[in-house]
Design an enzyme around this catalytic site. Structure first.
Site, PDB file in Angstrom:
ATOM      1  N   HIS A 132       0.846  -1.204   0.000  1.00 32.28           N
ATOM      2  CA  HIS A 132       0.000   0.000   0.000  1.00 32.28           C
ATOM      3  C   HIS A 132       0.877   1.249   0.000  1.00 32.28           C
ATOM      4  CE1 HIS A 132      -3.342  -2.675   0.831  1.00 32.28           C
ATOM      5  NE2 HIS A 132      -2.629  -3.207   1.804  1.00 32.28           N
ATOM      6  N   ALA A 135      12.047 -10.074 -19.255  1.00 36.85           N
ATOM      7  CA  ALA A 135      12.131  -8.619 -19.336  1.00 36.85           C
ATOM      8  C   ALA A 135      10.797  -7.952 -19.004  1.00 36.85           C
ATOM      9  CB  ALA A 135      12.569  -8.196 -20.735  1.00 36.85           C
TER      10      ALA A 135
END
Length: 163
Positions: free
Chosen positions: A80, A111
């Site tokens: 959060h 990637a």
């Protein structure tokens, strides 16, 4: 970009020490770190790992031995994230909860994958490029997508094994 207070084992190679931000972490023997990589304090990179350019390993990330991290891979450590507290003050170290992530030996992360915090990626697991990993990945599993799942056709998960 500095290399500060990092424990770097024998044989580890930083592609260009002037082009990395490596501080307060541990890097194992024979690991290879590409340019523009950041490895924060408290992160740990095992022996013979390869980390591609522009990857970000934040505090709380542990890579076991022989892990391959593709270019642009991002790890998170806060479920959060916020800039300020409920009272409006700039957040400090005591205002959030660090969530750790472990990547098992021999895992491969393609990637531009994003790995959310608090997860375990199993030994030998494979994460396809561009995936967003939101759940634990078992040993040897291959996952892809947003969110990453193993329900895709095997030809997409393992292109070299397609018939």
């Amino acid at each position: 970009m500095p290399v500060v207070n990092a424990r770097i084992a024998a044989g580890a190679v930083l592609a260009d020490p002037d082009l990395v931000n490596v501080y307060g972490c541990a890097i194992g023997a024979e690991a290879r770190i590409g340019p523009f990589v950041e490895i924060q304090r408290g992160a740990s990179v095992g022996a013979r790992c390869r980390i591609g350019a522009n990857a970000f390993l934040c505090e709380g990330v542990t890579l076991e031995d022989d892990v391959a991290i593709g270019p642009g891979v991002m790890f998170t450590n806060d479920r959060h994230p916020r800039a300020v507290t409920a009272a409006g003050a700039l957040m400090g170290p005591d205002d959030w909860t660090l969530e750790t992530t472990r990547v098992g030996a021999g895992a491969v992360i393609g990637a531009n994958a994003t790995i959310l915090c608090g997860l375990s990626i199993g030994a030998g697991a494979r994460i396809a490029p561009g995936s967003v990993v939101t759940r634990d990945v078992p040993d040897g599993a291959s996952v892809a997508g947003v969110p990453a799942t193993s329900s895709l056709p095997s030809s997409l998960l393992n292109p070299s094994e397609a018939s």
